[in-house]
Design a protein around this motif. Structure first.
Motif, PDB file in Angstrom:
ATOM      1  N   TYR A 116       2.878  58.539  27.460  1.00  0.00           N
ATOM      2  CA  TYR A 116       2.022  58.394  28.639  1.00  0.00           C
ATOM      3  C   TYR A 116       0.767  57.578  28.307  1.00  0.00           C
ATOM      4  CZ  TYR A 116       4.836  62.558  29.757  1.00  0.00           C
ATOM      5  OH  TYR A 116       5.858  63.459  29.927  1.00  0.00           O
ATOM      6  N   GLY A 117       0.177  57.868  27.143  1.00  0.00           N
ATOM      7  CA  GLY A 117      -1.035  57.140  26.749  1.00  0.00           C
ATOM      8  C   GLY A 117      -0.769  55.673  26.506  1.00  0.00           C
ATOM      9  N   ARG A 118       0.376  55.359  25.889  1.00  0.00           N
ATOM     10  CA  ARG A 118       0.726  53.959  25.634  1.00  0.00           C
ATOM     11  C   ARG A 118       0.894  53.199  26.961  1.00  0.00           C
ATOM     12  NH1 ARG A 118       4.484  54.910  22.540  1.00  0.00           N
ATOM     13  NH2 ARG A 118       3.541  54.445  20.514  1.00  0.00           N
ATOM     14  N   ALA A 119       1.514  53.850  27.947  1.00  0.00           N
ATOM     15  CA  ALA A 119       1.679  53.204  29.255  1.00  0.00           C
ATOM     16  C   ALA A 119       0.324  52.928  29.899  1.00  0.00           C
ATOM     17  CB  ALA A 119       2.536  54.086  30.163  1.00  0.00           C
ATOM     18  N   GLU A 120      -0.590  53.895  29.800  1.00  0.00           N
ATOM     19  CA  GLU A 120      -1.936  53.668  30.350  1.00  0.00           C
ATOM     20  C   GLU A 120      -2.609  52.486  29.651  1.00  0.00           C
ATOM     21  OE1 GLU A 120      -6.214  55.727  29.816  1.00  0.00           O
ATOM     22  OE2 GLU A 120      -4.723  57.081  30.712  1.00  0.00           O
ATOM     23  N   MET A 121      -2.461  52.416  28.340  1.00  0.00           N
ATOM     24  CA  MET A 121      -3.077  51.328  27.579  1.00  0.00           C
ATOM     25  C   MET A 121      -2.521  49.968  27.999  1.00  0.00           C
ATOM     26  SD  MET A 121      -2.961  53.285  23.877  1.00  0.00           S
ATOM     27  CE  MET A 121      -3.458  51.891  22.879  1.00  0.00           C
ATOM     28  N   TRP A 122      -1.192  49.884  28.142  1.00  0.00           N
ATOM     29  CA  TRP A 122      -0.566  48.626  28.554  1.00  0.00           C
ATOM     30  C   TRP A 122      -1.050  48.209  29.947  1.00  0.00           C
ATOM     31  CZ3 TRP A 122       2.414  44.955  26.316  1.00  0.00           C
ATOM     32  CH2 TRP A 122       3.018  45.239  25.080  1.00  0.00           C
ATOM     33  N   LEU A 123      -1.053  49.183  30.862  1.00  0.00           N
ATOM     34  CA  LEU A 123      -1.417  48.843  32.251  1.00  0.00           C
ATOM     35  C   LEU A 123      -2.894  48.518  32.387  1.00  0.00           C
ATOM     36  CD1 LEU A 123       0.395  48.665  34.805  1.00  0.00           C
ATOM     37  CD2 LEU A 123       1.450  49.733  32.816  1.00  0.00           C
ATOM     38  N   LEU A 137       1.458  60.229  35.078  1.00  0.00           N
ATOM     39  CA  LEU A 137       2.789  60.147  34.461  1.00  0.00           C
ATOM     40  C   LEU A 137       3.217  61.516  33.924  1.00  0.00           C
ATOM     41  CD1 LEU A 137       2.284  56.803  32.503  1.00  0.00           C
ATOM     42  CD2 LEU A 137       3.460  57.123  34.694  1.00  0.00           C
ATOM     43  N   ALA A 138       2.290  62.263  33.354  1.00  0.00           N
ATOM     44  CA  ALA A 138       2.601  63.610  32.885  1.00  0.00           C
ATOM     45  C   ALA A 138       2.964  64.521  34.051  1.00  0.00           C
ATOM     46  CB  ALA A 138       1.417  64.181  32.115  1.00  0.00           C
ATOM     47  N   GLY A 139       2.276  64.336  35.182  1.00  0.00           N
ATOM     48  CA  GLY A 139       2.602  65.128  36.371  1.00  0.00           C
ATOM     49  C   GLY A 139       3.988  64.824  36.910  1.00  0.00           C
ATOM     50  N   ILE A 140       4.358  63.546  36.920  1.00  0.00           N
ATOM     51  CA  ILE A 140       5.705  63.163  37.366  1.00  0.00           C
ATOM     52  C   ILE A 140       6.752  63.776  36.443  1.00  0.00           C
ATOM     53  CG2 ILE A 140       7.295  61.220  37.617  1.00  0.00           C
ATOM     54  CD1 ILE A 140       4.889  59.528  38.518  1.00  0.00           C
ATOM     55  N   SER A 141       6.534  63.666  35.145  1.00  0.00           N
ATOM     56  CA  SER A 141       7.493  64.223  34.186  1.00  0.00           C
ATOM     57  C   SER A 141       7.611  65.738  34.339  1.00  0.00           C
ATOM     58  CB  SER A 141       7.064  63.869  32.759  1.00  0.00           C
ATOM     59  OG  SER A 141       8.031  64.287  31.836  1.00  0.00           O
ATOM     60  N   HIS A 142       6.494  66.398  34.627  1.00  0.00           N
ATOM     61  CA  HIS A 142       6.511  67.852  34.846  1.00  0.00           C
ATOM     62  C   HIS A 142       7.424  68.214  36.012  1.00  0.00           C
ATOM     63  CE1 HIS A 142       4.947  71.965  35.404  1.00  0.00           C
ATOM     64  NE2 HIS A 142       4.885  71.661  36.693  1.00  0.00           N
ATOM     65  N   PRO A 152      13.908  61.660  31.151  1.00  0.00           N
ATOM     66  CA  PRO A 152      12.499  62.051  31.077  1.00  0.00           C
ATOM     67  C   PRO A 152      11.738  61.732  32.356  1.00  0.00           C
ATOM     68  CG  PRO A 152      12.946  60.121  29.703  1.00  0.00           C
ATOM     69  CD  PRO A 152      14.251  60.637  30.153  1.00  0.00           C
ATOM     70  N   ILE A 153      11.892  60.545  32.856  1.00  0.00           N
ATOM     71  CA  ILE A 153      11.390  60.158  34.186  1.00  0.00           C
ATOM     72  C   ILE A 153      12.483  59.275  34.771  1.00  0.00           C
ATOM     73  CG2 ILE A 153       9.612  58.957  35.501  1.00  0.00           C
ATOM     74  CD1 ILE A 153       7.626  59.540  33.319  1.00  0.00           C
ATOM     75  N   THR A 154      13.033  59.700  35.892  1.00  0.00           N
ATOM     76  CA  THR A 154      14.215  59.025  36.430  1.00  0.00           C
ATOM     77  C   THR A 154      13.826  57.978  37.460  1.00  0.00           C
ATOM     78  OG1 THR A 154      15.475  61.055  36.120  1.00  0.00           O
ATOM     79  CG2 THR A 154      16.445  59.388  37.546  1.00  0.00           C
ATOM     80  N   LEU A 155      14.291  56.758  37.243  1.00  0.00           N
ATOM     81  CA  LEU A 155      14.106  55.680  38.206  1.00  0.00           C
ATOM     82  C   LEU A 155      15.470  55.217  38.695  1.00  0.00           C
ATOM     83  CD1 LEU A 155      11.402  53.528  36.370  1.00  0.00           C
ATOM     84  CD2 LEU A 155      11.023  55.112  38.264  1.00  0.00           C
ATOM     85  N   ASP A 181       9.773  53.923  27.104  1.00  0.00           N
ATOM     86  CA  ASP A 181      10.177  52.880  28.050  1.00  0.00           C
ATOM     87  C   ASP A 181      10.155  53.390  29.482  1.00  0.00           C
ATOM     88  OD1 ASP A 181      10.531  51.326  25.818  1.00  0.00           O
ATOM     89  OD2 ASP A 181      12.713  51.339  25.890  1.00  0.00           O
ATOM     90  N   ALA A 182      10.604  54.635  29.689  1.00  0.00           N
ATOM     91  CA  ALA A 182      10.623  55.195  31.042  1.00  0.00           C
ATOM     92  C   ALA A 182       9.211  55.349  31.594  1.00  0.00           C
ATOM     93  CB  ALA A 182      11.345  56.548  31.031  1.00  0.00           C
ATOM     94  N   ALA A 183       8.288  55.819  30.761  1.00  0.00           N
ATOM     95  CA  ALA A 183       6.899  55.971  31.211  1.00  0.00           C
ATOM     96  C   ALA A 183       6.276  54.615  31.526  1.00  0.00           C
ATOM     97  CB  ALA A 183       6.092  56.693  30.138  1.00  0.00           C
ATOM     98  N   PHE A 184       6.568  53.616  30.696  1.00  0.00           N
ATOM     99  CA  PHE A 184       6.008  52.280  30.919  1.00  0.00           C
ATOM    100  C   PHE A 184       6.566  51.670  32.201  1.00  0.00           C
ATOM    101  CE2 PHE A 184       5.703  47.716  29.122  1.00  0.00           C
ATOM    102  CZ  PHE A 184       4.484  47.525  29.756  1.00  0.00           C
ATOM    103  N   ALA A 185       7.874  51.791  32.417  1.00  0.00           N
ATOM    104  CA  ALA A 185       8.482  51.262  33.640  1.00  0.00           C
ATOM    105  C   ALA A 185       7.920  51.963  34.876  1.00  0.00           C
ATOM    106  CB  ALA A 185      10.004  51.423  33.585  1.00  0.00           C
ATOM    107  N   THR A 186       7.714  53.263  34.796  1.00  0.00           N
ATOM    108  CA  THR A 186       7.152  54.005  35.925  1.00  0.00           C
ATOM    109  C   THR A 186       5.727  53.555  36.210  1.00  0.00           C
ATOM    110  OG1 THR A 186       8.526  55.927  35.383  1.00  0.00           O
ATOM    111  CG2 THR A 186       6.605  56.320  36.782  1.00  0.00           C
ATOM    112  N   ALA A 187       4.948  53.346  35.165  1.00  0.00           N
ATOM    113  CA  ALA A 187       3.583  52.866  35.346  1.00  0.00           C
ATOM    114  C   ALA A 187       3.571  51.485  36.005  1.00  0.00           C
ATOM    115  CB  ALA A 187       2.876  52.823  33.987  1.00  0.00           C
ATOM    116  N   ARG A 188       4.454  50.611  35.577  1.00  0.00           N
ATOM    117  CA  ARG A 188       4.544  49.272  36.182  1.00  0.00           C
ATOM    118  C   ARG A 188       4.931  49.360  37.659  1.00  0.00           C
ATOM    119  NH1 ARG A 188       5.743  44.715  33.028  1.00  0.00           N
ATOM    120  NH2 ARG A 188       7.621  44.295  34.255  1.00  0.00           N
TER     121      ARG A 188
END
Length: 234
Positions: A116-123, A137-142, A152-155, A181-188
């Motif tokens: 989740y943190g890496r996705a925030e950093m990229w975005l 992202l943590a809330g979505i995964s929850h 982990p996070i379904t798209l 990868d799933a967290a990063f794609a969701t963030a994008r």
């Protein structure tokens, strides 16, 4: 003439020395016996009333209250910000330190928080006006986990095809089963429309594109707000 008496005793023979290995075998046998005695007595000599230390128990998950906010009325609090993205140097150590700190407060795993943190950093660098927090992202995964989703996070496949990207710069293809990868794609995906998700309107708009069901978004809100609040608690 008297006859000379002949001795009937068997002739004496000198004692044979023991083979050199016999003393060594006896010594080794003594060591083995001593070891067995020690093993058998372990615990017997423990002081009266003293119990063996209990096995460490895993921490229970953080309780998430059901807030049920109205659409557009509020946005979840932002969690403790992930480290700055450093394109030209390795920031893995900083990310791991941050993840361990947040994990101790939120009871999420270090591996999940790193994703989740890496996705925030990229975005933060790719879409600086989005202001996406890892807590969303943590809330979505929850919620996805609570609903029994297989990933982990379904798209949806078409969304994954459009927004997926490799979270690590290792040249490999993005993997929907990889949480990074799933967290990063969701963030994008959440930041694709250019909305500022730090505002109530922007957050709800982005989340309802992700999933239009209000109860789903309310659950994500509650979890994201809980994790964010815990991450900045003293």
């Amino acid at each position: 003439m008297a006859e000379t008496a002949q001795s009937t005793d068997a002739p004496e023979h000198p004692a044979r020395p023991l083979p050199p290995y016999v003393p060594r075998l006896a010594f080794a046998g003594g060591l083995v016996l001593t070891g067995v005695v020690l093993i058998m007595t372990v615990g017997v000599n423990r002081p009266a009333g003293e119990e063996p230390p209990p096995a460490p128990q895993p921490q229970p998950a953080l309780a998430v209250p059901d807030q049920k906010p109205q659409p557009g009325a509020a946005t979840p609090r932002a969690g403790l910000a992930a480290p700055p993205d450093r394109p030209t140097v390795s920031d893995a150590a900083e990310l791991e330190t941050w993840a361990k700190r947040v994990a101790a407060k939120t009871r999420l795993s270090v591996a999940d928080l790193s994703a989740y943190g890496r996705a925030e950093m990229w975005l933060r660098r790719q879409k600086p006006g989005c202001h996406l927090s890892w807590a969303t992202l943590a809330g979505i995964s929850h919620v996805e986990t609570a609903q029994g989703r297989p990933g982990p996070i379904t798209l949806a496949p078409e969304i994954w095809a459009k927004h997926s990207a490799r979270a690590r710069s290792d040249g490999k293809q993005p993997d929907p089963k990889d949480l990074d990868d799933a967290a990063f794609a969701t963030a994008r995906y959440l930041c694709a429309a250019g909305d500022d998700v730090a505002t109530p309107d922007g957050w709800w708009k982005s989340m309802r594109v992700f999933n239009p069901a209000v109860p789903y978004v309310q659950e994500v809100f509650s979890a994201a707000d809980t994790y964010a609040d815990a991450s900045v608690a003293p």
